[in-house]
Design an enzyme around this catalytic site. Structure first.
Site, PDB file in Angstrom:
ATOM      1  N   ILE A 194       0.843  -1.201   0.000  1.00 45.82           N
ATOM      2  CA  ILE A 194       0.000   0.000   0.000  1.00 45.82           C
ATOM      3  C   ILE A 194       0.874   1.245   0.000  1.00 45.82           C
ATOM      4  O   ILE A 194       1.728   1.414   0.864  1.00 45.82           O
ATOM      5  CB  ILE A 194      -0.920   0.018   1.251  1.00 45.82           C
ATOM      6  CG1 ILE A 194      -1.851  -1.193   1.243  1.00 45.82           C
ATOM      7  CG2 ILE A 194      -1.742   1.301   1.278  1.00 45.82           C
ATOM      8  CD1 ILE A 194      -2.646  -1.360   2.515  1.00 45.82           C
TER       9      ILE A 194
ATOM     10  N   GLU B  37       1.398   4.283   1.246  1.00 44.05           N
ATOM     11  CA  GLU B  37       0.841   5.115   2.309  1.00 44.05           C
ATOM     12  C   GLU B  37       0.906   6.611   1.998  1.00 44.05           C
ATOM     13  O   GLU B  37       0.030   7.382   2.365  1.00 44.05           O
ATOM     14  CB  GLU B  37       1.592   4.861   3.636  1.00 44.05           C
ATOM     15  CG  GLU B  37       1.413   3.472   4.214  1.00 44.05           C
ATOM     16  CD  GLU B  37       2.586   2.566   3.853  1.00 44.05           C
ATOM     17  OE1 GLU B  37       3.218   2.825   2.823  1.00 44.05           O
ATOM     18  OE2 GLU B  37       2.840   1.594   4.592  1.00 44.05           O
TER      19      GLU B  37
ATOM     20  N   ASP C 273     -16.709  30.582 -24.826  1.00 46.20           N
ATOM     21  CA  ASP C 273     -17.401  31.770 -25.302  1.00 46.20           C
ATOM     22  C   ASP C 273     -16.489  32.544 -26.245  1.00 46.20           C
ATOM     23  O   ASP C 273     -15.263  32.426 -26.171  1.00 46.20           O
ATOM     24  CB  ASP C 273     -17.766  32.686 -24.122  1.00 46.20           C
ATOM     25  CG  ASP C 273     -19.148  32.349 -23.570  1.00 46.20           C
ATOM     26  OD1 ASP C 273     -19.879  31.605 -24.227  1.00 46.20           O
ATOM     27  OD2 ASP C 273     -19.469  32.836 -22.475  1.00 46.20           O
TER      28      ASP C 273
ATOM     29  N   ASN D  28      10.161   2.344   3.662  1.00 47.26           N
ATOM     30  CA  ASN D  28       8.988   3.158   3.337  1.00 47.26           C
ATOM     31  C   ASN D  28       9.216   4.631   3.692  1.00 47.26           C
ATOM     32  O   ASN D  28       8.785   5.538   2.975  1.00 47.26           O
ATOM     33  CB  ASN D  28       7.752   2.640   4.076  1.00 47.26           C
ATOM     34  CG  ASN D  28       7.220   1.353   3.475  1.00 47.26           C
ATOM     35  OD1 ASN D  28       7.601   0.980   2.372  1.00 47.26           O
ATOM     36  ND2 ASN D  28       6.344   0.686   4.183  1.00 47.26           N
TER      37      ASN D  28
END
Length: 968
Positions: A300, A302, A344, A725
């Site tokens: 995962i 994080e 526009d 990590n």
């Protein structure tokens, strides 16, 4: 509640007084005002629901990826406790603290950005406290427009906003700009006469002034018939507020991506636990569960939510400097995904300022710039007087009041040296015939050098009928039928090129005793001007940039088809009438017919608000990501319907800004293209971060899984994975969105239809996974080569040391504890840890996706923050290896003394960690050369075909006849 609008259109003054309980002469009394306020409410537009900051913060915490991370944080605490017989240790909360900190930082960033955007939005409100001149208690007074009530008698003057819905009861040359409601760029004339025919079409309600429209000329008195939510602008504001906010494409992709990652991590966790349980010592199931959960959490990303927030936050700051205010972070990415921009014309592609471009002088056409340089003779003097004296507009500094056409005349005269204020002070107006729509002319009388001189302007065909003479080369002579025929032909040619023609004449036979109608007879024709709202120079280059980027530009305007096509040609947007669709043809089509032809149309003319929504829906049905720009109330529904609504910050109404996702503070089309560029870079940076994080995480999981399966024990500890990590995600990956933008992305055509986050990233991700996995496993076995018999004897004793580390790790011997196996793997764990943490530091700057296909030239984008963080992470990894206690006690690596025994271990492992970088560079080089210089046959044929098409288009464009008014 007030009655329906059509009930007031046909009423006379007495009926209005009775119906509205008012006095049109004296106005309401103070008591009546209070009664009506209690009955009808205040004159305020409905406000959108304002979500408190704490609710925004809580909503960010219940997003799918945040929930998964919080669950992972809880598991990171529970899993170690199971293995330690529910004993609690401080280090078991490190994972929990880090993950929860990341979750909180991301939520805080998103909340702060949302609140900043809200403050910017509030600062842009242009009509926050408009004033109104009202008659009450038989006295004229100025009050806040919000204090108006039904039945109030209001005085309107040029230069003022209409403060509420008014039924006009007195009018003098009243002209109102209703473009915010109808899209019509030219002001409309209003009347005080009751209508004989009931209508529900706003443009046909000639005796009603609508709230928030602008008075460009004349005076009027009106009675309030609707206020606040009951007005036309109020109804649209209410419908916008009631719309449910749709998720942006990025939010949808991230939700899907999160679910995929969650399922993947769950599957990996089960696979690893089952494999280790059945191949290893079943008594160590709690340790295997810990490894499985740790690796599942490792998959995962994080920090991904924080990376996205930081990347988007940096981009919104950059965009704010480029005059783009983003109300919602995820809207930045949506801009980058856009492949159709509906815009526009007036004010966005054009300057929103009528400008004199051509002159009709001496029966020929001159450039306005060339005429301005000519000698100021009698003819020019009279002509310039006619421009500024037969004119009701006023300019003073930045203040500009009046009809856009008249303002253009004053501006042109000032270029030559005529100031309208000085001229009017010197030659005062002594009489006039105001403009009306039937005569299509206006006349004023001035005393010039003792002579009463009449100046008349108007439509050239009407004016020529009143002329008996013409001035050519400073000489007056009788006008001939051939002169008139020639002048009308010139006027027609100018009109065909979308130029608005006004003609001017004069005479000196004014007699105040005669009928005023005689003022417009026996005139001398002076000349004429042709004007247009010109395109912005920046819009031309911006449209080209959009086309180069594969973005289709669709112009939607309330102007006529001829005018719209002429502007489209100047912009290189459309070149043929077949590319233009009018509202009549659009109305005649059903949705299926519109869907079949929508991709071929470049210009929509004379459109109504409901048409814009249909156009957006048809484009979206074709698989396009659609951006809609607008400024008026009538644009709000289509702004809300589009994938990304872009409102104008200067001319835009509050309702349009409220409905939009993005606001341009300079009302410039070029700014939209800058936003597209920024959005593409944001999406690319996010995808690079995903490639990097998932590639590294998957490489780690695969290498740990392989080695765990072979050795029946995890080669690394949970603290090693946590450090990895921390280094890879929290230090390196977070800086990936902080670098400079890659301009080559504007040469890559957007992918139409569904565009998954995984699209285009597999090759880059697989490279990282394969090369990093190989280097990591190689580093492990290199480290284990330092495990000698003497070391094993210290750990398991002399008898078992004879088996060697390989067999000791694989054996299911109850006499060998899990702690002993972990200690045996110290060298392998150390070298593997070094490779896991250092390899990403080297190749983090090499992750490129699709842009290298755009050119044979290498285009290097230096991301300084990424280089700094990569080098910082590398040195952190080196330092942690040599800190006693941290290296051997917490991270379970070898001690400093063991490094001293094997001095070459560190440099060799760093060399191994460099191999993925070298391999990626070599492979990328081979792919780059092969793609550009040795394309496979199918793509080579496609390239040849594209080159032929481009060559044909270049020839066709070169042969295309330019708009040349003189030749016409």
């Amino acid at each position: 509640m007030t009655k329906n609008m059509d009930e007031y259109l046909s009423k006379n003054e007495k009926e209005l007084e009775s119906s509205l309980e008012t006095n049109l002469e004296e106005g309401l009394t103070t008591e009546q005002v209070e009664e009506h306020r209690q009955k009808y409410g205040k004159n305020e537009l409905p406000q959108g629901k304002v979500t408190p900051w704490y609710i925004i913060f809580l909503k960010t915490l219940i997003e799918p990826i945040q929930i998964i991370l919080m669950v992972a944080a809880v598991i990171s605490v529970i899993a170690p406790m199971i293995t330690n017989n529910w004993q609690v240790h401080l280090e078991e909360f490190i994972d929990f603290i880090v993950i929860m900190t990341i979750v909180l930082i991301d939520s805080i960033l998103e909340t702060v950005q949302t609140m900043k955007a809200r403050k910017s939005m509030d600062a842009l409100k242009s009509l926050s406290k408009p004033k109104a001149v009202v008659i009450r208690n038989d006295m004229q007074q100025e009050i806040d427009a919000s204090e108006l009530v039904v039945g109030d008698v209001v005085v309107l003057e040029a230069g003022k906003y209409v403060p509420a819905e008014l039924r006009i009861i007195e009018a003098s040359d009243l002209m109102i700009d209703e473009s915010i409601l109808t899209g019509e760029s030219v002001p409309v004339e209003k009347t005080d006469e009751p209508l004989t025919k009931q209508t529900t079409i706003l443009a046909e309600m000639k005796n009603v002034a609508f709230m928030s429209t602008f008075t460009t000329g004349g005076r009027a008195i009106g009675v309030v018939i609707k206020t606040g939510v009951d007005t036309e602008i109020g109804k649209i504001a209410t419908s916008i507020n009631e719309n449910d906010e749709e998720s942006t494409p990025l939010e949808k992709k991230m939700a899907k991506f999160t679910m995929q990652i969650a399922l993947l991590s769950f599957a990996i966790g089960i696979l690893i636990f089952v494999t280790l349980f059945f191949s290893g010592n079943k008594g160590a199931w709690a340790n295997y569960l810990m490894v499985a959960i740790t690796l599942a959490i490792g998959v995962i990303p994080e920090c991904l939510a924080a990376i996205i927030s930081i990347t988007l936050s940096f981009s919104t700051k950059r965009m704010a400097k480029e005059n783009v205010i983003v109300k919602k972070l995820q809207a930045v990415e949506t801009l980058g995904s856009v492949n159709v921009i509906c815009t526009d014309k007036t004010g966005t592609l054009t300057q929103n300022k009528m400008t004199v471009k051509k002159m009709i002088m001496d029966n020929s056409i001159l450039e306005s710039k060339a005429y301005a340089k000519e000698k100021n003779d009698k003819h020019m003097d009279l002509f310039l007087k006619s421009l500024v004296l037969c004119n009701d507009s006023v300019t003073e500094g930045s203040e500009r009041i009046g009809d856009p056409t008249e303002l253009a005349l004053v501006d042109y005269a000032e270029i030559i040296g005529y100031d309208e204020q000085d001229a009017r002070d010197k030659w005062e107006r002594i009489d006039e015939i105001p403009f009306d729509s039937e005569r299509k002319m206006m006349t004023t009388v001035h005393e010039i050098n003792g002579v009463n001189t009449t100046f008349t302007k108007g439509a050239i065909d009407n004016l020529l009928e009143c002329c008996s003479k013409i001035m050519i080369d400073n000489v007056e002579r009788p006008i001939t039928d051939e002169d008139k025929k020639q002048l009308l032909a010139i006027s027609e040619s100018l009109s065909e090129n979308a130029l608005r023609v006004l003609a001017f004449a004069y005479n000196t036979n004014y007699d105040k005793e005669k009928d005023k109608d005689d003022l417009e007879h026996d005139l001398t024709f002076l000349g004429g001007v042709a004007m247009i709202d010109p395109v912005r120079d920046s819009a031309v280059s911006a449209v080209k940039s959009a086309h180069d980027a594969g973005v289709k530009v669709v112009m939607i305007t309330g102007d006529h088809a001829v005018t719209a096509l002429a502007i489209a040609k100047d912009l290189d947007l459309a070149h043929d009438a077949s590319e233009v669709m009018s509202s009549e043809k659009l109305d005649a089509m059903n949705d299926d017919e519109l869907f079949a032809i929508i991709e071929q149309i470049k210009v929509f003319a004379r459109v109504n608000p409901e048409h814009k929504v249909r156009i957006v829906e048809a484009l979206q049905k074709s698989g396009n990501i659609v951006s809609m720009t607008g400024d008026g109330v009538n644009d709000a529904p289509s702004l809300a319907k589009a994938d990304i609504g872009v409102a104008m910050g200067i001319t835009g109404t509050d309702v349009a800004k409220q409905a939009a996702d993005v606001i341009l503070t300079d009302d410039n089309f070029e700014t939209i293209i800058k936003g597209v560029n920024e959005g593409r870079n944001v999406y690319q940076k996010i995808k690079r971060a995903i490639v990097f994080i998932l590639g590294v995480n998957m490489a780690n999981v695969i290498s740990i899984f392989i080695l765990s399966t072979i050795n029946t024990v995890s080669p690394v500890e949970a603290t090693n994975i946590l450090w990895m990590n921390l280094i890879v995600e929290s230090i390196i990956a977070l800086s990936m969105g902080m670098g400079a933008n890659d301009e080559t992305l504007m040469k890559v055509k957007p992918i139409k239809g569904k565009n998954s986050l995984f699209r285009g990233i597999w090759f880059s991700m697989i490279k990282i996974i394969i090369f990093t996995t190989g280097a990591t496993i190689g580093a492990y076995y290199f480290g284990m080569s330092f495990v000698d018999k003497q070391f094993l004897e210290k750990v398991v004793g002399q008898e078992k040391a004879e088996l060697g580390w390989w067999k000791l790790l694989k054996r299911h011997d109850p006499n060998i504890t899990m702690e002993q196996k972990i200690e045996i793997g110290d060298y392998g764990r150390t070298t593997m840890f070094m490779a896991i943490t250092c390899a990403p530091c080297f190749y983090s700057n090499l992750i490129k996706l699709s842009h290298w296909k755009t050119s044979k030239k290498l285009h290097l984008v230096v991301n300084k923050p990424l280089w700094i963080s990569s080098m910082g992470a590398f040195f952190l990894n080196m330092i942690v290896l040599f800190i006693p206690g941290l290296n051997d006690k917490i991270l379970n690596l070898i001690s400093v003394e063991q490094y001293a025994e094997h001095w070459y271990l560190v440099p060799v492992v760093f060399a191994i960690a460099l191999t993925p970088t070298v391999a990626i560079l070599l492979l990328d080089g081979i792919v780059f050369v092969g793609y550009h210089y040795f394309p496979e046959p199918r793509r080579r044929n496609k390239i040849i075909l594209e080159q032929l098409i481009k060559h044909d288009e270049k020839i066709k464009k070169a042969n295309r006849k330019p708009r040349n008014i003189e030749e016409d």
